[in-house]
Design an enzyme around this catalytic site. Structure first.
Site, PDB file in Angstrom:
ATOM      1  N   ASP A  15      -2.684   0.743  -1.750  1.00 30.15           N
ATOM      2  CA  ASP A  15      -4.177   0.250  -2.286  1.00 30.15           C
ATOM      3  C   ASP A  15      -3.844  -0.138  -3.798  1.00 30.15           C
ATOM      4  O   ASP A  15      -3.131   0.680  -4.359  1.00 30.15           O
ATOM      5  CB  ASP A  15      -5.235   1.256  -2.162  1.00 30.15           C
ATOM      6  CG  ASP A  15      -5.466   1.442  -0.523  1.00 30.15           C
ATOM      7  OD1 ASP A  15      -5.249   0.376   0.230  1.00 30.15           O
ATOM      8  OD2 ASP A  15      -6.087   2.468  -0.083  1.00 30.15           O
ATOM      9  N   ARG A  16      -4.877  -0.868  -4.454  1.00 26.96           N
ATOM     10  CA  ARG A  16      -4.615  -1.094  -5.705  1.00 26.96           C
ATOM     11  C   ARG A  16      -4.669  -0.016  -6.624  1.00 26.96           C
ATOM     12  O   ARG A  16      -3.743   0.159  -7.400  1.00 26.96           O
ATOM     13  CB  ARG A  16      -5.945  -1.986  -6.118  1.00 26.96           C
ATOM     14  CG  ARG A  16      -6.052  -2.284  -7.341  1.00 26.96           C
ATOM     15  CD  ARG A  16      -7.626  -2.951  -7.928  1.00 26.96           C
ATOM     16  NE  ARG A  16      -8.480  -1.740  -7.516  1.00 26.96           N
ATOM     17  CZ  ARG A  16      -9.694  -1.934  -7.212  1.00 26.96           C
ATOM     18  NH1 ARG A  16     -10.196  -2.904  -6.859  1.00 26.96           N
ATOM     19  NH2 ARG A  16     -10.622  -0.651  -7.004  1.00 26.96           N
TER      20      ARG A  16
END
Length: 349
Positions: free
Chosen positions: A140-141
């Site tokens: 995830d970011r």
């Protein structure tokens, strides 16, 4: 006279007969020619119910601001030698920073390879320009830690298959705020899927395989959590295999009961995901009542002890797998971020 729902009425044709039927001589007749009413109306409302809460309203604006910030940071990002955890002629493993997109990491690899050891690259016939780079895993970011990038289609197919078949062992570290678990090790098994509004949610384990709105199905997910510390009071342990006899197992079949008035503890956990579902650890932490600090999408605190958190605190600590070419076991480990190392430092002071 029977009542029909609006949905049922929309699936019906209405025919009115001004002449009374012989069987009902004093009544004018209204015919209902219904198509697909009984079976389709039931199936439309027979989707499994998500057991984790919907996205909090506060998360929309915060996530948008974080995405804009990440786009700005990513546009300026370039790999450095200190980011590289492992490299050979087939693979390169990177310690992804928090707030940087995976695709940015991938795009920065060719320049890094061409800039590092230029004389060697020239002797190899400008190898960096002919590489077939692929992401073997995604984060995830705002999740930091180990990312593996393969350098050929062949290696990519082998390693992606290993991830798909759960042949890769993964560990994560997360800092959570919530109700401290009573067990040192917890294994949770549940379903995973998108709700009708597109958000990832926890579903009952018994719903695995059932169809969801949009045509996808509920898939299984399983995570083991090892508690490292509660309010800085528990002994830190080095990475180890979980002992199954000591685990407390939870098979999700109903909504979690959360005590909103309970004290909120600071909990450092190591997670061992046995499947690779999107937001798996974040969802399971939320369901267990100790969401990850900063994870506003899944009810994590946004402000804590006077500080505002701009990202969730989840770190991909290690990957262990069989090398796709040599066959030798390979352990790739990323150094802990500051929030994790500070938490562990409290245990040794």
């Amino acid at each position: 006279m029977p009542f029909f729902s609006l949905h049922q009425a929309q699936q019906c044709f209405f025919l009115y007969s001004p002449k009374p039927l012989s069987k009902f001589p004093r009544a004018r007749t209204l015919f209902f020619l219904c198509s697909k009413m009984s079976s389709n109306s039931n199936s439309l409302q027979n989707y499994p119910t998500p057991l984790s809460p919907p996205l909090p309203s506060i998360s929309k604006d915060i996530e948008l601001a974080r995405a804009m910030s990440a786009s700005s940071k990513s546009s300026l990002f370039g790999l450095s030698r200190s980011d590289i955890l492992y490299e050979d002629e087939w693979l390169i493993a990177v310690n992804k920073p928090q707030g940087i997109y995976c695709d940015t990491i991938l795009a920065s690899v060719p320049r890094f390879l061409s800039d590092s050891a230029p004389s060697d690259r020239l002797r190899e016939g400008n190898q960096a320009s002919t590489l077939e780079l692929h992401l073997a895993n995604r984060l995830d970011r705002d999740t930091s830690g180990v990312m593996v990038i393969t350098k050929s289609h062949k290696v990519a197919s082998v390693l992606v298959k290993a991830f798909t078949n759960h042949k890769v062992q993964k560990t994560y570290v997360a800092f959570c705020i919530g109700s401290a678990p009573k067990s040192e090790r917890i294994t949770i098994k549940s379903g995973h899927g998108r709700s009708k509004f597109g958000a990832w949610r926890v579903y009952a384990a018994g719903d695995v395989g059932r169809k969801l709105p949009g045509g996808s199905i509920v898939r299984d997910m399983e995570t083991t959590f090892e508690v490292l510390s509660i309010n800085g009071q528990q002994n830190y342990k080095e990475q180890s295999e979980c002992v199954k006899d000591e685990e407390h197992s939870i098979v999700v079949e109903e909504k979690a009961i959360t005590d909103v008035d309970a004290n909120k503890d600071e909990i450092l956990v190591r997670a061992f995901p046995r499947s690779g579902r999107t937001h798996q650890i974040r969802l399971h932490c939320q369901y267990l009542g100790f969401p990850i600090r900063g994870d506003v999408k899944y009810e994590g605190v946004y402000e804590w002890k006077g500080r505002t958190y701009d990202a969730h605190e989840l770190h991909a600590e290690s990957l262990t797998f069989q090398h796709p070419i040599t066959g030798f076991p390979l352990l790739i480990q990323a150094p802990l971020p500051l929030w994790a190392s500070q938490a562990l430092q409290l245990l040794t002071d």
